[in-house]
Design an enzyme around this catalytic site. Structure first.
Site, PDB file in Angstrom:
ATOM      1  N   GLU A  68       0.754  -1.436  -0.176  1.00 49.72           N
ATOM      2  CA  GLU A  68      -0.148   0.174  -0.027  1.00 49.72           C
ATOM      3  C   GLU A  68       0.848   1.287   0.125  1.00 49.72           C
ATOM      4  O   GLU A  68       0.532   2.309  -0.765  1.00 49.72           O
ATOM      5  CB  GLU A  68      -0.896   0.015   1.172  1.00 49.72           C
ATOM      6  CG  GLU A  68      -1.926  -0.973   1.067  1.00 49.72           C
ATOM      7  CD  GLU A  68      -3.015  -0.955   2.212  1.00 49.72           C
ATOM      8  OE1 GLU A  68      -3.006   0.195   2.857  1.00 49.72           O
ATOM      9  OE2 GLU A  68      -3.627  -1.718   2.517  1.00 49.72           O
ATOM     10  N   PRO A 102       9.826 -14.784  -3.657  1.00 51.16           N
ATOM     11  CA  PRO A 102       8.887 -14.797  -2.705  1.00 51.16           C
ATOM     12  C   PRO A 102       8.373 -13.353  -2.249  1.00 51.16           C
ATOM     13  O   PRO A 102       9.243 -12.554  -2.255  1.00 51.16           O
ATOM     14  CB  PRO A 102       9.919 -15.558  -1.553  1.00 51.16           C
ATOM     15  CG  PRO A 102      10.868 -16.098  -2.299  1.00 51.16           C
ATOM     16  CD  PRO A 102      11.005 -15.069  -3.571  1.00 51.16           C
ATOM     17  N   LEU A 105      14.495  -6.733  -1.245  1.00 48.62           N
ATOM     18  CA  LEU A 105      13.310  -6.048  -1.417  1.00 48.62           C
ATOM     19  C   LEU A 105      13.703  -4.612  -2.189  1.00 48.62           C
ATOM     20  O   LEU A 105      14.665  -4.151  -2.278  1.00 48.62           O
ATOM     21  CB  LEU A 105      13.054  -5.712   0.128  1.00 48.62           C
ATOM     22  CG  LEU A 105      12.713  -6.710   1.261  1.00 48.62           C
ATOM     23  CD1 LEU A 105      12.679  -6.084   2.578  1.00 48.62           C
ATOM     24  CD2 LEU A 105      11.185  -7.463   0.620  1.00 48.62           C
ATOM     25  N   GLY A 106      12.467  -4.286  -2.941  1.00 51.41           N
ATOM     26  CA  GLY A 106      12.663  -3.219  -3.523  1.00 51.41           C
ATOM     27  C   GLY A 106      13.173  -3.363  -4.762  1.00 51.41           C
ATOM     28  O   GLY A 106      13.538  -2.247  -5.516  1.00 51.41           O
ATOM     29  N   GLU A 107      13.222  -4.524  -5.402  1.00 50.69           N
ATOM     30  CA  GLU A 107      13.653  -4.822  -6.705  1.00 50.69           C
ATOM     31  C   GLU A 107      13.298  -5.386  -7.878  1.00 50.69           C
ATOM     32  O   GLU A 107      13.650  -6.150  -8.579  1.00 50.69           O
ATOM     33  CB  GLU A 107      15.405  -5.432  -6.504  1.00 50.69           C
ATOM     34  CG  GLU A 107      16.252  -4.644  -5.885  1.00 50.69           C
ATOM     35  CD  GLU A 107      17.757  -5.147  -5.471  1.00 50.69           C
ATOM     36  OE1 GLU A 107      18.604  -4.593  -5.348  1.00 50.69           O
ATOM     37  OE2 GLU A 107      17.620  -6.469  -5.664  1.00 50.69           O
ATOM     38  N   ILE A 124       0.212  -4.760 -11.796  1.00 55.05           N
ATOM     39  CA  ILE A 124       0.411  -3.570 -12.609  1.00 55.05           C
ATOM     40  C   ILE A 124       1.968  -3.176 -12.868  1.00 55.05           C
ATOM     41  O   ILE A 124       2.212  -2.699 -13.905  1.00 55.05           O
ATOM     42  CB  ILE A 124      -0.188  -2.164 -11.834  1.00 55.05           C
ATOM     43  CG1 ILE A 124      -1.430  -2.202 -11.566  1.00 55.05           C
ATOM     44  CG2 ILE A 124       0.515  -0.860 -12.351  1.00 55.05           C
ATOM     45  CD1 ILE A 124      -2.158  -1.112 -10.640  1.00 55.05           C
ATOM     46  N   GLU A 125       2.994  -3.951 -12.132  1.00 60.53           N
ATOM     47  CA  GLU A 125       4.321  -3.409 -12.388  1.00 60.53           C
ATOM     48  C   GLU A 125       4.753  -4.344 -13.551  1.00 60.53           C
ATOM     49  O   GLU A 125       5.445  -3.900 -14.470  1.00 60.53           O
ATOM     50  CB  GLU A 125       5.279  -3.986 -11.232  1.00 60.53           C
ATOM     51  CG  GLU A 125       4.862  -2.889 -10.039  1.00 60.53           C
ATOM     52  CD  GLU A 125       5.908  -3.499  -8.836  1.00 60.53           C
ATOM     53  OE1 GLU A 125       5.716  -4.650  -8.469  1.00 60.53           O
ATOM     54  OE2 GLU A 125       6.024  -2.759  -8.081  1.00 60.53           O
TER      55      GLU A 125
END
Length: 464
Positions: free
Chosen positions: A79, A299, A350-352, A378-379
């Protein structure tokens, strides 16, 4: 068309004595069960230390130097990332923003996304208070928010009731009301359905969601779309992926290269199913005379990275973990393996996500082969990738329904059907090109949600 309300004060909330009593009983239950809540958070802190930090914020003690900030609440990492374009637009418009979240992942995401604004003293992040009226009131006294903006769907009874009773203007952005929740909420005397009446303003994703919010009594409902469509794609991750596509001889950039399948945001209960799918895809590609594929597996939860790696290795697959074969800049380490011999690149970071998606030809989105409603499609659509999901997509009703109708999303009811479709798209250049063109058109059509939100929110905020 958007529905516009008058400038009159919003209806009182809670709207009835019955709902007020239920919220009071609910809060009493929170007081009684608080030792169990604290124990739960402490145990979670063994795996995620941030759960054991910033305890004072959970009790509403949030000190801030921000002057009457806009309070934006995004419960989770997903979110928070989804709201990022809107938060940036609000910051650019001159509104200081105090972000709250429930989880350490959400807190970490906020620090990453808004580091510059925080360094400049224009933004701050904190945990949202517990469901205790006195804690929420303390938070409001200390923060003095100009208004409160909840994202996605938020029905914490005490939080919403206290915000309204304290006279803080309240709205919901990126709002969704999934069919599963809408059908369930009339139960328990309509308790949860009644909570949506706390929102004088709802900016929702689609007409379908708008109809549901109106059905439960929301007075002003505006269709503003989904701000995730406005998320910028990381150029650094895209450039790193392009380098590795060539270096690793992947089909996304090299004719005749290795086919690449990405399973994104996989959760518990899906790993074994996706292992089966990958085995079937390997067999199908071998029969079609294609090179052996590379599986990019990401994951959903970082707590599962080790267990997933062990599961795949036990299955006889050769696994390379991103954290061990790539450095911080996403370049190969000097002691990394020959990726031509690797079956699985495990996305243990994370974040990649854009990096993992950019390596891949086709994407299967997790959370859809168990009853979790599926995760973000969406990504991958932003990168013009063919996207596939399983039977459970209630959590992505928007844009899932629209994407299915447009033919840019495939839904499969079982693993055999999924595997056959993956083999087809990886062996049929015409079908692949059609899927990419459709994703590009679909993504362009659904952009601009941030501007639609701001067109409503700025006048609303100025009136407050």
């Amino acid at each position: 068309m958007p529905r516009h309300a008058s400038s009159a004060s919003p209806p009182t909330f809670p709207p009835s004595g019955k709902l007020s009593l239920l919220i009071t009983l609910y809060e009493l239950l929170w007081h009684l069960l608080m030792p169990l809540v604290l124990l739960f958070l402490w145990r979670r802190g063994k795996r995620e230390p941030l759960y054991r930090q910033f305890w004072s914020e959970r009790w509403g003690r949030t000190r801030t130097a921000l002057d009457r900030p806009l309070w934006v609440h995004s419960a989770s990492m997903g979110e928070m990332r989804g709201a990022a374009p809107l938060v940036r637009a609000l910051l650019d418009a001159g509104y200081p923003v105090l972000l709250t979240t429930l989880t350490p992942a959400g807190r970490t995401a906020a620090h990453s996304l808004f580091a510059a604004a925080m360094a400049e003293g224009r933004a701050q992040v904190a945990y949202v208070p517990f469901e205790l009226g006195w804690a929420v009131r303390r938070f409001i006294r200390q923060v003095r928010p100009r208004a409160a903006l909840m994202t996605e769907i938020d029905t914490w009874p005490v939080l919403l009731a206290t915000i309204r009773r304290q006279g803080v203007p309240l709205a919901m952005a990126n709002a969704q009301y999934p069919k599963k929740s809408f059908e369930r909420d009339p139960g328990w005397g309509g308790f949860r359905a009644g909570l949506f009446q706390a929102y004088p303003l709802v900016l929702c994703k689609s007409e379908t969601h708008a109809q549901r919010f109106r059905a439960v009594g929301c007075q002003r409902v505006v269709i503003a779309g989904e701000t995730r469509f406005d998320l910028p794609v990381s150029p650094q991750q895209m450039e790193a992926a392009q380098r590795l596509v060539a270096q690793w001889q992947l089909a996304t950039g090299v004719p005749g290269g290795r086919p690449v399948v990405c399973f994104a945001s996989a959760i518990v209960g899906e790993d074994e199913q996706f292992l089966q799918a990958f085995a079937q895809v390997k067999a199908g590609l071998l029969q079609a005379g294609k090179p052996h594929p590379l599986l990019v597996y990401v994951p959903r939860s970082p707590q599962r990275f080790d267990a997933v790696a062990q599961l795949f290795e036990t299955a006889g697959l050769r696994v390379a973990r991103r954290s061990r074969v790539l450095d911080a800049g996403l370049s190969p380490t000097t002691d990394g393996p020959d990726m031509g011999t690797i079956d699985v690149l495990l996305g243990d970071s994370l974040g990649e996500m854009y990096f993992y998606l950019a390596l891949s030809q086709v994407v299967v989105v997790g959370g859809s082969f168990v009853d979790s409603g599926a995760h973000n499609i969406i990504e991958p659509l932003a990168l013009k990738k063919p996207v596939m999901v399983g039977p459970s997509i209630w959590g992505i009703e928007y844009p899932g329904v629209e994407a299915l109708a447009a033919g840019v999303l495939q839904q499969h009811m079982d693993i055999d059907s999924l595997s056959a479709a993956l083999v087809q798209v990886l062996t049929d250049p015409a079908a692949y090109a059609t899927a990419i063109a459709g994703a590009e058109a679909f993504y362009a059509e659904h952009g601009g949600a941030t501007a639609k939100h701001m067109a409503v929110l700025v006048p609303w905020l100025e009136r407050t």
